[in-house]
Write a protein that holds these residues in place. Structure first.
Motif, PDB file in Angstrom:
ATOM      1  N   LYS A  17      -3.454  12.785  -1.673  1.00  0.00           N
ATOM      2  CA  LYS A  17      -4.376  11.822  -1.080  1.00  0.00           C
ATOM      3  C   LYS A  17      -3.686  10.966  -0.045  1.00  0.00           C
ATOM      4  O   LYS A  17      -4.297  10.100   0.553  1.00  0.00           O
ATOM      5  N   ASP A  46      -5.215   8.083   2.517  1.00  0.00           N
ATOM      6  CA  ASP A  46      -4.843   6.704   2.234  1.00  0.00           C
ATOM      7  C   ASP A  46      -4.175   6.058   3.439  1.00  0.00           C
ATOM      8  O   ASP A  46      -4.456   4.908   3.776  1.00  0.00           O
ATOM      9  N   LYS A  72       0.869   3.955  -3.115  1.00  0.00           N
ATOM     10  CA  LYS A  72       0.131   5.182  -2.887  1.00  0.00           C
ATOM     11  C   LYS A  72       1.017   6.420  -2.801  1.00  0.00           C
ATOM     12  O   LYS A  72       0.548   7.536  -2.753  1.00  0.00           O
ATOM     13  N   THR A  90       0.825  -1.199   0.000  1.00  0.00           N
ATOM     14  CA  THR A  90       0.000   0.000   0.000  1.00  0.00           C
ATOM     15  C   THR A  90       0.860   1.250   0.000  1.00  0.00           C
ATOM     16  O   THR A  90       0.602   2.196  -0.745  1.00  0.00           O
TER      17      THR A  90
END
Lengths: 357, 357
Positions: free
Chosen positions: A106, A110, A100, A96
Motif C-alpha cells: 500500500k 499512501d 506506513k 507518516t
DNA sequence: AGTTAGCACTCGAACTTCCTGAGTGCTAAA
DNA sequence: TTTAGCACTCAGGAAGTTCGAGTGCTAACT
C-alpha cells in the motif's frame, strides 16, 4: 538581455503575489508588498518592460499583470528561495513515512495520499521496476491436485501462486520439477523462457501433463510484470478548490486525463534519482497539461526499483513549497527503502522486504 | 391512500423526464411525453395532488415539479420497469470481465473502472473478507540470514514474506520451525496466537533467537488483515459533468468524502448476496450522501469473500439502467469467481486462485 | 365527481444599461 | 532615469427590464 535587479525583484513579487491571490497584480500592490524605493510610475514602466520581454502578460488592458510560463520558469530557475519546511511539516512527513513503511503493497498509494495532503494538489506516485530474474524457485506440494509456486526474484520480491488442476499428480513429480526449474530457470530474463526451454524441461522431467508450461507461464508473467510501471493518483478533488478550476469543464478535463490516460511509463522520462524536476505549463508534453505545472521528485525504492512522486497543479503553484515537500518525502523514502544505507529501526522493522499482499 | 393509475403514470413520467433532463417538469411536458388522454389542466390537478402527498416538490412557484426522495422511492419500488441491457452493453461487460479476471490483485479496481465507465457515475468496489485461518505453513530456507514464509490460508489465498535477519541460523532450525508451526498454528484464528503459544513453541524448538515471534508476528498480520474490507473509488470525475455538481463546492464535498472518509466496512451493512440495493438521498446514513443516491450490488468473490460494487450519483439517477448494469456485472463476477459453480474456461484460466501481486 | 377551457398571476432566468474604480500609458517636469 | 499628474480603458457588479414557462383558480361541461 539581463534583467536589472529591480526588475528581478518586481518579477519575483508579481509571481509570489499571484501565486498567493490568483489575482492580476498591479503596480500599487507591488509597491506595498515589496520594500522598493521607487514610485508606482517606475514600477509601471518596469512592468511594461517585463511584459515586453515576455515574462508577464495582461489579461486585459485595465488589469494588473500575471506571469507567463517564461516568467514562472525564470522565477523557478533564478529567483525562487529554497523554502525550509516547518517543524510540524517535517514531523508529519516523518510520522507518516515510518508508520506506513511496513505495508509495502500500500506504500505507493499512501505516499500519494501524503503528498496530496501536504500540498493540497493532486499527487501521483509511480514505481517503476527494472527487469528482474528469478533467484530461487520453489514448489510446495499441497495435495494431489494442488501446489504452490514460490518465486524469489533478484530484487528480493517474493511472488507466489496457488495452482489447482483438474487432474492429479505425484508429490515426487512436483519435487523433481522444483529441482529442474531451480537449475534451468534461475538467473534468466523473461524473454529467455522460450518454447524450446519449456519443451526440453518437460522431457527431462517426464512431464506429460503440461505442468511445466503452467509453471513457466507464471514465471513469464511475473518477470514481465516487473518491467512495467505502476502508478496511482490521489487527491484530484483538491483541484476543485482552486480558482482556476471553478469551471467544471476544465476540472473535468484534467481530472479524467489524470485518472485514465496519464501513462506513467511515459510521463517521467527524465529524472536523476534524488532531485526535483519542474515542468511548467507548455513544457509538458501532454496536451491536457499545457495549462498546468507538474513537479516531480524521484527516490530510490530499493531492490532496483525507482519511485517517483509528483504533484499536478495550476501554473500558479507554490513551486518553492511543493518542491521542498516533495524533495523531503523523496529523501525520506530513499532512506527508508534504499538498499544500501538502511538504518536499523528496531526488531520488527527488519522484515521490510517481502510481499504480503 | 392508493394512487390512481393516471397519477402513477404521471409520477412515472415526471421522474423519468427529470432523470433525463434535470429540468423541473411541467404539465405540458408530461402531456407531450406520455400518451395520456386528458388535458393539461387535469395533469396540473394531479401534479398538485402528488405534491400534496409528498411525491413531488416545486423549486419555486412558477416552475415545474421535481420528484422528492419519497417520489423516487415509490418509482423504484413500484413503477420502474426492469431494463434490459443492449447487446453491446452485455458484450462489453463480458469482454472486460473475462479479460481481466486473471489479474486478481487488480480485479477490484478494474471492476470499479468498468462500473464507472458503463454508468458514467463514480463507482466503488469493495471486497470484504471473512476471517481466515492458516491451512499450511512453509518456511523456505534461502541462506543463513534469509528465509521465506509461505502461508496457505483457509480461503486458498497464499501469502508470503522474505525475512532477512542480521544474525545467522541453521537450515535445520528453519525445517523444525516449519514442522512445529504446521502442527500448532494451523486452523486457528489470529486472536488465538497468544504470547503463551509463542513462548511454548519457542521452547519446544529451542529457538533462542526470536525467530518464532517474527514468524508468528507475520501470521498475526496476515490473519487480521483478512478481516478488513478494502475498497476503491473510480471515476469520481464523472460527477463534474452532472448539472447538480456544477457548483465546485458541492462536487468537492462529495468527492473528498468519497476519496477519504468513505469507510467500506460500514457502508454496505445490508446486502444479501445476489441482488441490488438502492439508497435514495436521505436514506443514506452519511451526511455527505443525503443529496445523493447509492446503488449497490453484491457478489460472491469465492474463497469466502464477499464483494460489493456500487455507484454513487445524484438522486436524479437512472436507477433502472444502473441497477441492471450492476446486477449484470455482479452476476458475471459471481460466476467467474464464486467457488462452486465455476465453469471451466480453458486451460490457462484454471489457475484462478492465488496471489500474484 | 371528475374534467376541461380560460385567464390572471408569479417569478426565475436572461438580457440590458449604467456605474464604479483599479489599473494603465503617456507626457512633461525634476 | 525617475516621478507626478492626468486622461483613458474596461471588467465586473448593481439595478432595472423583459419574457415566458408554468401555475392556481374559477366556471362551465360531461
Amino acid at each position: 538581455m539581463e534583467l536589472s535587479e529591480r526588475r528581478k525583484k518586481i518579477l519575483s513579487i508579481v509571481v509570489e503575489e499571484y501565486i498567493e491571490t490568483a489575482e492580476p497584480v498591479g503596480s500599487k500592490t507591488v509597491l506595498q508588498r515589496g520594500c522598493l524605493s521607487c514610485s508606482s510610475a517606475t514600477v509601471r514602466n518596469d512592468l511594461a518592460a517585463l511584459e515586453q520581454e515576455g515574462y508577464l502578460e495582461q489579461p486585459h488592458t485595465s488589469a494588473g499583470r500575471i506571469p507567463t510560463a517564461k516568467g514562472y520558469r525564470f522565477y523557478v530557475n533564478e529567483l525562487m528561495k529554497e523554502q525550509k519546511l516547518t517543524a510540524e511539516e517535517t514531523e508529519q512527513i516523518n510520522a507518516t513515512l515510518s508508520s506506513k513503511i511496513e505495508e509495502l503493497d500500500k506504500l505507493m498509494s499512501d505516499v500519494g495520499n501524503l503528498a496530496s495532503e501536504l500540498t493540497h494538489y493532486p499527487a501521483l506516485a509511480v514505481t517503476s521496476g527494472t527487469p528482474a530474474t528469478i533467484k530461487r524457485f520453489d514448489l510446495i506440494y499441497i495435495d494431489q491436485n494442488t501446489f504452490i509456486i514460490v518465486l524469489l526474484l533478484s530484487n528480493n520480491a517474493v511472488k507466489n501462486k496457488l495452482i489447482h488442476l483438474p487432474f492429479s499428480f505425484e508429490e515426487d513429480m512436483i519435487r523433481r520439477l522444483s529441482a529442474v526449474f531451480n537449475a534451468s530457470f534461475t538467473g534468466i530474463k523473461d524473454d529467455e523462457i522460450t518454447t524450446n526451454l519449456i519443451v526440453s524441461t518437460e522431457r527431462s522431467v517426464g512431464d506429460v501433463m503440461g505442468l511445466t508450461s503452467v509453471i513457466a507461464g507464471f514465471a513469464i508473467d511475473v518477470l514481465s510484470s516487473t518491467k512495467v510501471s505502476e502508478g496511482v493518483i490521489s487527491g484530484s478533488e483538491n483541484l476543485l478548490k482552486l480558482p482556476e478550476f471553478q469551471d467544471p469543464t476544465k476540472a473535468h478535463k484534467l481530472m479524467s486525463y489524470l485518472s485514465t490516460s496519464a501513462d506513467f511509463n511515459n510521463l517521467p522520462n527524465l529524472s536523476p534519482s534524488g532531485d526535483v524536476k519542474v515542468l511548467i505549463g507548455p513544457e509538458n508534453v501532454a496536451e491536457e497539461l499545457k495549462d498546468s505545472s507538474v513537479i516531480l521528485a524521484s527516490y530510490d525504492a530499493g531492490d532496483n526499483m525507482k519511485g517517483i512522486i509528483g504533484v499536478v497543479g495550476p501554473t500558479r503553484m507554490d513551486y518553492s513549497n511543493v518542491a521542498a515537500k516533495l524533495s523531503y518525502i523523496a529523501e525520506g523514502l530513499s532512506q527508508l527503502l534504499g538498499g544500501s544505507s538502511r538504518p536499523p529501526t528496531g526488531f520488527g522493522k527488519l522484515m521490510i522486504k517481502g510481499d504480503d499482499s
